[in-house]
Scaffold this active site. Structure first.
Site, PDB file in Angstrom:
ATOM      1  N   HIS A 110      -2.837 -40.587 -11.935  1.00 31.91           N
ATOM      2  CA  HIS A 110      -2.843 -41.640 -12.654  1.00 31.91           C
ATOM      3  C   HIS A 110      -4.121 -42.410 -12.763  1.00 31.91           C
ATOM      4  O   HIS A 110      -4.517 -43.251 -13.524  1.00 31.91           O
ATOM      5  CB  HIS A 110      -1.731 -42.709 -12.089  1.00 31.91           C
ATOM      6  CG  HIS A 110      -0.494 -42.430 -12.185  1.00 31.91           C
ATOM      7  ND1 HIS A 110       0.254 -41.382 -11.696  1.00 31.91           N
ATOM      8  CD2 HIS A 110       0.432 -42.852 -13.412  1.00 31.91           C
ATOM      9  CE1 HIS A 110       1.674 -41.304 -12.077  1.00 31.91           C
ATOM     10  NE2 HIS A 110       1.622 -41.963 -13.238  1.00 31.91           N
ATOM     11  N   GLY A 111      -5.081 -41.974 -11.985  1.00 34.10           N
ATOM     12  CA  GLY A 111      -6.460 -42.630 -11.879  1.00 34.10           C
ATOM     13  C   GLY A 111      -7.045 -42.416 -10.602  1.00 34.10           C
ATOM     14  O   GLY A 111      -6.593 -41.701  -9.736  1.00 34.10           O
TER      15      GLY A 111
END
Length: 179
Positions: A110-111
Site C-alpha cells: 500500500h505504500g
C-alpha cells in the site's frame, strides 16, 4: 483532523473517533465503489470480475474481515506470498511467521511509509492472535467478535491514513483519552 494532528493542533476524544471511523467508511466506500464500477463496466464489455468486498464491517474476526475486504488483494497475497512461504503446512510457529510476513508485505504494497508497514504488522499480529485463540477452542460471543474486529480495524485505519507516525500517535492518543 489528521492534518491538524500533523500540525500539532489538539484533537479531542470525539474528534479522534469520528476521524478513525469516518475514514474507515470513506476507504470502504471508495474501494468498494471503484470495484463495483469495474465489475459493472467489465460485464458490459463481456468480462467477468470477482466480487471484491462482501460486507467487511459485519465481520466477527480479523480472519473473517480479510475474507470480506479487498478479496482480490487478499487472494493475491495468499497465493503469491503466504503459500510460497510454506503457508500453514509447516507447523504452527512457521504458519504464524508466514502470516506476519504476508501482512507486512501487504502493508508495504500500500505504500513504503512506516505507517503502512505498521498497519500491515498490526493486522498480521491480529491474525496471529486470532489463530492462537482458535487453538484454545473457546468460542467468542458473536457480538464481542464483531465489536473487537470493528474497533480494531478502525483503530488501525489511523496508521493507514496518517501522513506520518507522529500524526497517527496524536490521533490514537486522543481516541484513548476521554478526558
Amino acid at each position: 483532523i489528521y492534518d491538524a494532528a500533523a500540525a500539532g493542533d489538539s484533537v479531542g476524544f470525539v474528534d479522534g473517533w469520528v476521524a478513525g471511523i469516518g475514514y474507515g467508511f470513506q476507504v470502504y466506500f471508495d474501494f468498494s465503489a471503484y470495484s463495483d464500477m469495474a465489475i459493472g463496466l467489465g460485464t458490459m464489455l463481456g468480462f467477468t470480475f470477482p466480487e471484491n468486498f462482501r460486507r467487511p464491517y459485519s465481520a466477527v474476526s480479523i480472519t473473517d474481515f480479510w475474507r470480506r475486504w479487498h478479496i482480490t488483494l487478499s487472494n493475491w497475497l495468499r497465493d503469491y506470498v503466504f503459500i510460497p512461504l510454506g503457508g500453514s503446512r509447516l507447523g504452527m510457529v512457521l504458519n504464524l511467521r508466514n502470516l506476519l510476513i504476508t501482512f507486512v508485505v501487504g502493508g508495504i504494497w500500500h505504500g513504503a511509509g512506516w505507517t503502512f508497514v505498521l498497519w500491515g504488522a498490526l493486522h498480521g499480529l491480529a491474525m496471529l492472535a486470532h489463530r492462537l485463540w482458535a487453538e484454545l477452542d473457546k468460542p467468542m460471543p458473536y457480538w464481542l467478535g464483531w465489536f473487537l474486529t470493528f474497533n480494531f480495524v478502525n483503530i488501525t485505519w489511523v496508521f493507514f491514513r496518517a501522513p506520518d507516525l507522529a500524526s497517527a500517535i496524536a490521533i490514537l492518543a486522543a481516541m484513548f483519552n476521554p478526558a
